[in-house]
Design an enzyme around this catalytic site. Structure first.
Site, PDB file in Angstrom:
ATOM      1  CE  LYS A  41      -3.846   2.135   2.589  1.00 54.00           C
ATOM      2  NZ  LYS A  41      -4.733   2.014   3.773  1.00 54.00           N
ATOM      3  CB  SER A  95      -8.398   0.846   5.914  1.00 57.51           C
ATOM      4  OG  SER A  95      -9.125   2.038   6.075  1.00 57.51           O
ATOM      5  CB  SER A 155      -7.986   3.822   3.002  1.00 58.07           C
ATOM      6  OG  SER A 155      -7.138   3.200   3.966  1.00 58.07           O
TER       7      SER A 155
END
Length: 484
Positions: free
Chosen positions: A79, A178, A154
């Site tokens: 990420k 997330s 997210s």
């Protein structure tokens, strides 16, 4: 070589047995990324030079017949809020469009030391603020299961690469859901460790008392093997815990007979999609058939979780994001006439609407005259929510709930309604506030073929039980799918 079928374990085994080389595997994954990712948007950048360098090291070890490290040759994605030395790391924001970190996050370093190959950085909501990945400063991510829908957020990009088969495993972060929410919406496995289990060193902070780094995988075992490598005390992070790390893969497959599984009534009320309720209840039945004792419980302060979370998280964000001012790193506004003007223009041009909204909310909650009424009160309610879990875990070994109230929603459906978007995290924020571990494991699909996730929560630092329960559900779902 069918890369769609590879797991963490099977990848390492195949490379050790010289069925294919790590370099050839990287070739195959980059070919698939080039063909498929433009329609999905899960990657923000690729790290080809770094990936091939690591692959060559693994191939040399395998060619000599040397013992391979535990994640040898496993292609992973990271990420974009997690630092990777020399590889652009933007946190999904235009304000960090030119940022190349001078060091690796501890989690990244440990994964590479274990032989993992980093393919690239995944798209995410800006500074990890969002539930749909539509808040990325670059472009939204599309759900590989239905490209008209969101992948969740997210960490939507990190979930999407697993669902699309453009990585074997990936790293995400979980602040209020997330990892678990996008794992559920994309039909993959996502694990949020206990706060302090994995070092946050090198993570670009959103809310420091809530942020956690964790893995995504195709199977529960994949996430266990990833966590095994990342977990443990790190002197660079004072909040990482000095707690022994068990061999998580050893606990997977152990009988669950006699385990007490709590089912909180507050998670099965109004607003829960009927198909999700049915699938989760069916999964709970499978746990009962495996020998678990199902125990109704109450987490009575659940109703206060969303406002509590969004007060604490935004307050911490307003403090953490003050550092992005155009002076030290990141993009700087070019037309500013004074220092104060440069600060204003840089932040106005660099931050997106959701980040600005949360900075304003957090600054207000921390301001003189409102601190006690909002932030301090939220911290007190957080204690009550954590106490609910302590009381529940005095009676049960794990808790199961739906991961999300609805399946993946359509792109654009909630983008103009922040409150509706915030409510997408209603079943995940409680565990985040309490600092306990949580796993989302697929437990079925809707009639439209949209994935449904079951959330398994455990006691502090008891990821082993969480993984064990999740594996039973995973195995039962696989057996049902094949008619066995």
């Amino acid at each position: 070589m069918n890369i769609d079928l590879l797991t963490v374990e099977s990848t390492r085994t195949a490379i050790a047995e010289l069925q294919f080389t790590a370099s050839a595997l990287v070739d195959s994954f980059y070919g698939k990324i080039r063909n498929q990712d433009p329609d999905i948007g899960a990657y923000l950048s690729l790290s080809g030079e770094r990936a091939y360098r690591q692959a060559a090291r693994i191939d040399e070890l395998a060619g000599r017949g040397n013992a391979l490290p535990p994640l040898a040759g496993v292609p992973i994605a990271v990420k974009d809020v997690i630092n990777t030395q020399g590889v652009r790391t933007t946190a999904g924001s235009k304000i960090l469009a030119n940022y190349n970190p001078p060091y690796d996050a501890t989690a990244v370093k440990r994964l590479e030391n274990a032989g993992a190959i980093i393919l690239g950085k995944t798209n995410c909501d800006e500074f990890a603020m969002g539930s749909s990945n539509e808040n990325s400063g670059y472009h939204p991510v599309r759900n590989p299961r239905d490209r008209s829908r969101v992948p969740g957020g997210s960490s939507g990009g990190s979930a999407a690469v697993i669902a699309a088969g453009t990585a074997v495993a990936s790293l995400g972060t979980d602040t209020g859901g997330s990892i678990r929410q996008p794992a559920s919406l994309c039909g993959v496995v996502g694990l949020m460790p206990t706060y302090g289990r994995v070092s946050r060193y090198g993570l670009i902070a959103f809310a420091s008392s809530l942020d956690k780094i964790g893995p995504f995988g195709k199977t529960v075992r994949d996430t266990a093997l990833m966590l095994q490598v990342m977990a443990g005390r790190d002197p660079h992070d004072s909040t990482s815990a000095e707690v022994p790390v068990p061999v998580y893969s050893d606990s997977i497959g152990e009988p669950v007979t006699g385990l007490k599984i709590g089912v909180p009534g507050e998670y099965f009320g109004g607003g829960l999609d009927a198909e999700i309720r049915s699938a989760v209840e069916a999964a709970i039945e499978k746990l009962a058939e495996a020998g678990c004792e199902i125990v109704p419980i109450s987490l009575k302060h659940t109703a206060y979780a969303i406002p509590t979370y969004y007060l604490i998280a935004t307050a911490e964000a307003s403090s953490n994001l003050a550092r992005f001012d155009g002076v030290r790193y990141g993009v700087r506004a070019k037309k500013a006439k004074t220092l104060a003007d440069m600060y204003r223009r840089t932040r106005d041009e660099g931050f997106g609407a959701e980040v600005k909204r949360r900075i304003m909310l957090g600054t207000y909650a921390l301001s003189a005259g409102y601190y006690d009424a909002y932030y301090l009160k939220a911290q007190r309610v957080r204690t009550l929510i954590a106490r609910d879990f302590d009381e529940a875990f005095a009676k049960v070994d794990a808790i199961v709930t739906p991961t999300t109230p609805t399946p993946a929603f359509r792109l654009g459906e909630k983008i103009d309604d922040p409150l509706a978007m915030y409510l997408a995290d209603i079943f995940t924020v409680t565990a985040s506030l309490a600092g306990i571990p949580g796993l989302s494991v697929p437990c079925g699909n809707t009639k439209e073929g949209l994935p449904i996730g079951l959330q398994v929560l455990g006691k502090h630092f008891d990821e082993a039980t969480v993984l064990r329960v999740g594996h039973v559900v995973e195995h039962a779902m696989a057996a049902s799918a094949t008619g066995n």
